[in-house]
Design an enzyme around this catalytic site. Sequence first.
Site, PDB file in Angstrom:
ATOM      1  N   GLU A   1       4.556  15.805  -5.417  1.00 49.83           N
ATOM      2  CA  GLU A   1       5.939  16.201  -5.189  1.00 49.83           C
ATOM      3  C   GLU A   1       6.782  14.983  -4.815  1.00 49.83           C
ATOM      4  OE1 GLU A   1       3.898  16.171  -1.259  1.00 49.83           O
ATOM      5  OE2 GLU A   1       3.431  16.854  -3.287  1.00 49.83           O
ATOM      6  N   ILE A   2       8.071  15.071  -5.075  1.00 42.09           N
ATOM      7  CA  ILE A   2       8.998  13.986  -4.738  1.00 42.09           C
ATOM      8  C   ILE A   2       9.302  14.042  -3.249  1.00 42.09           C
ATOM      9  CG2 ILE A   2      11.296  13.038  -5.128  1.00 42.09           C
ATOM     10  CD1 ILE A   2      11.205  14.207  -7.921  1.00 42.09           C
ATOM     11  N   HIS A   3       9.085  12.937  -2.576  1.00 47.15           N
ATOM     12  CA  HIS A   3       9.319  12.872  -1.128  1.00 47.15           C
ATOM     13  C   HIS A   3       9.954  11.520  -0.804  1.00 47.15           C
ATOM     14  CE1 HIS A   3       8.594  12.708   3.194  1.00 47.15           C
ATOM     15  NE2 HIS A   3       8.364  14.026   3.156  1.00 47.15           N
TER      16      HIS A   3
ATOM     17  N   GLU B   1       0.477   3.249  -6.634  1.00 46.86           N
ATOM     18  CA  GLU B   1       1.346   4.289  -7.182  1.00 46.86           C
ATOM     19  C   GLU B   1       0.534   5.442  -7.775  1.00 46.86           C
ATOM     20  OE1 GLU B   1       4.007   2.561  -9.971  1.00 46.86           O
ATOM     21  OE2 GLU B   1       5.408   1.859  -8.436  1.00 46.86           O
TER      22      GLU B   1
ATOM     23  N   GLU C   1      -8.051  -0.632 -17.782  1.00 45.41           N
ATOM     24  CA  GLU C   1      -7.159   0.492 -17.486  1.00 45.41           C
ATOM     25  C   GLU C   1      -5.735   0.003 -17.226  1.00 45.41           C
ATOM     26  OE1 GLU C   1      -7.707   3.623 -17.635  1.00 45.41           O
ATOM     27  OE2 GLU C   1      -9.879   3.665 -17.911  1.00 45.41           O
TER      28      GLU C   1
ATOM     29  N   GLU D   1       0.344  -6.894  -9.201  1.00 43.44           N
ATOM     30  CA  GLU D   1       0.800  -5.829 -10.094  1.00 43.44           C
ATOM     31  C   GLU D   1      -0.260  -4.735 -10.224  1.00 43.44           C
ATOM     32  OE1 GLU D   1       2.986  -3.451 -12.277  1.00 43.44           O
ATOM     33  OE2 GLU D   1       3.749  -5.327 -11.416  1.00 43.44           O
TER      34      GLU D   1
ATOM     35  N   LYS E   1       6.525   3.259  -2.571  1.00 37.80           N
ATOM     36  CA  LYS E   1       6.521   2.658  -3.908  1.00 37.80           C
ATOM     37  C   LYS E   1       7.488   1.480  -3.990  1.00 37.80           C
ATOM     38  CE  LYS E   1       5.141   6.743  -6.552  1.00 37.80           C
ATOM     39  NZ  LYS E   1       5.504   7.636  -7.673  1.00 37.80           N
ATOM     40  N   ASP E   2       8.668   1.636  -3.388  1.00 36.71           N
ATOM     41  CA  ASP E   2       9.654   0.555  -3.439  1.00 36.71           C
ATOM     42  C   ASP E   2       9.162  -0.684  -2.699  1.00 36.71           C
ATOM     43  OD1 ASP E   2      11.281   2.177  -4.895  1.00 36.71           O
ATOM     44  OD2 ASP E   2      12.664   2.664  -3.256  1.00 36.71           O
TER      45      ASP E   2
END
Length: 361
Positions: A81-83, A72, A19, A65, A90-91
Amino acid sequence: MKNRPFLNRLGFAIQGLREGWQREYSFRAQVMIGLIIALSVVLLGASSIWLAIVGLAIALVLGAELFNSALETLVDRLHPEIHPEIRVVKDMAAAGVLLICLGASARSFLSMPSPDPGKWIGDHVPAPRGSTESARRLLAMTRPVGRTLVEQYLRNRGITALSETSALRYHPRCYYRADEYAPTETWPAMIAAVTDLSGKLTGAHRTWLDPGGFSEANLGRAPLSTPRRAMGNLLGHAVRFGAGSDVMVAGEGIETTLSVRSAMPHVASMAALSAAHLSAIIFPDTLRRLYIARDNDPAGYKAIATLLARIRAVGIEAIMLTPRLSDFNEDLRLLGLDALTARLKLQVAPQDVPRFMSSAD
C-alpha cells in the site's frame, strides 16, 4: 545464505547481478555510463592508480543502485500500500545513490590528465613559458616509459638496453604549437629530465612521437616541423643515465648517447641535447676520463673542439668516439649492435673494455 560454501554464495551474488540487469533500467543505464567513463579514462592515458580509483567509484555506484533496488523491492513486498513513510524511505535511498554518483563523477573527472602543462597547478600561478618550473610541472604529468610508446620508439631505433633510464618519461597528450599563432595540437611525447650534477631538475626535453609507428622517414618522431624542443635551464646540464664516476660518456642527443650505452651498458652517460650544449657541459669533480660520442657533422666538429680545450685545461683525459655513419644511432640501427660494439672496442681504452663492455659481447 549464512554458512553456505563460498561458491554457493558467489553464485547467489551473480544471480543478483543478473536480476538487477533484467529488472532495473537504471542499473543497466549506469552500467553503460560506467563503461563509457572507464573507456574515456583509458583513452586519455590515465595512470594505473587512477584507473583503479575510477573502477572503485563505478563499483560503488553500481553497488548502491543494487542496494537501493533491493530495498525498494523488499518494501514493496512488505507494504504494497502507498504510505508517506514508505515514500520517505525510498526517496532517502535514492538520494544516497545520487550522492555516490556525484562523488564518483567528481573522482572520475579528477583522474583525467591535466591537458596543458601551462595551466595553473599547486599555487595557481601560471609558470613562465619555457621555464624550469614549467619543466617541473610537465614532468609531474608523465609516467614511466615501460610498456608505452616511448619504449616502442626506442626499441624501433635499436635501443633495447633501458636500465638506468628513469630520466625518460612518457606523456600521452603533450601540447605542441608550431608557433604562437598556430592551433594547439596534442601528441604523445618522450619527456627527458635535464638535471645538474646534484640531480636537481633544471629543464626538460620533449620528443613528440608518431602514434602511427616507425618509418625511416621520421624515425618514429611525429610529423611536425620541430618534433624536438627543450625548456628550462639547459646550459651546462644534461639528461643523465647512471651515476657519475671517474669515467663517463657525453653525447649530443638522447638516442646517440643511449646507442653508445647499448654497447657500453655499465658506463654513466650524459646527453647534452645539442652540439652547443655539449661544448658547455659541466663535469663532476670525480671525472678522470671522458668519452665524447661525436656526430659526423660540422656542428659536432666545432663543439668537440671547444669541449676538448675545456677538458684538457682541467687535466681530464678525453677520448673521441667516432661513428662509421652519421651518428651512433644510425650505426646501431643499420649496422647492428655487434658491429657497433666491435667498432667501439677499437676506440675505448683497453682497461675500460672489461669494465664497461662485458655484457655487450
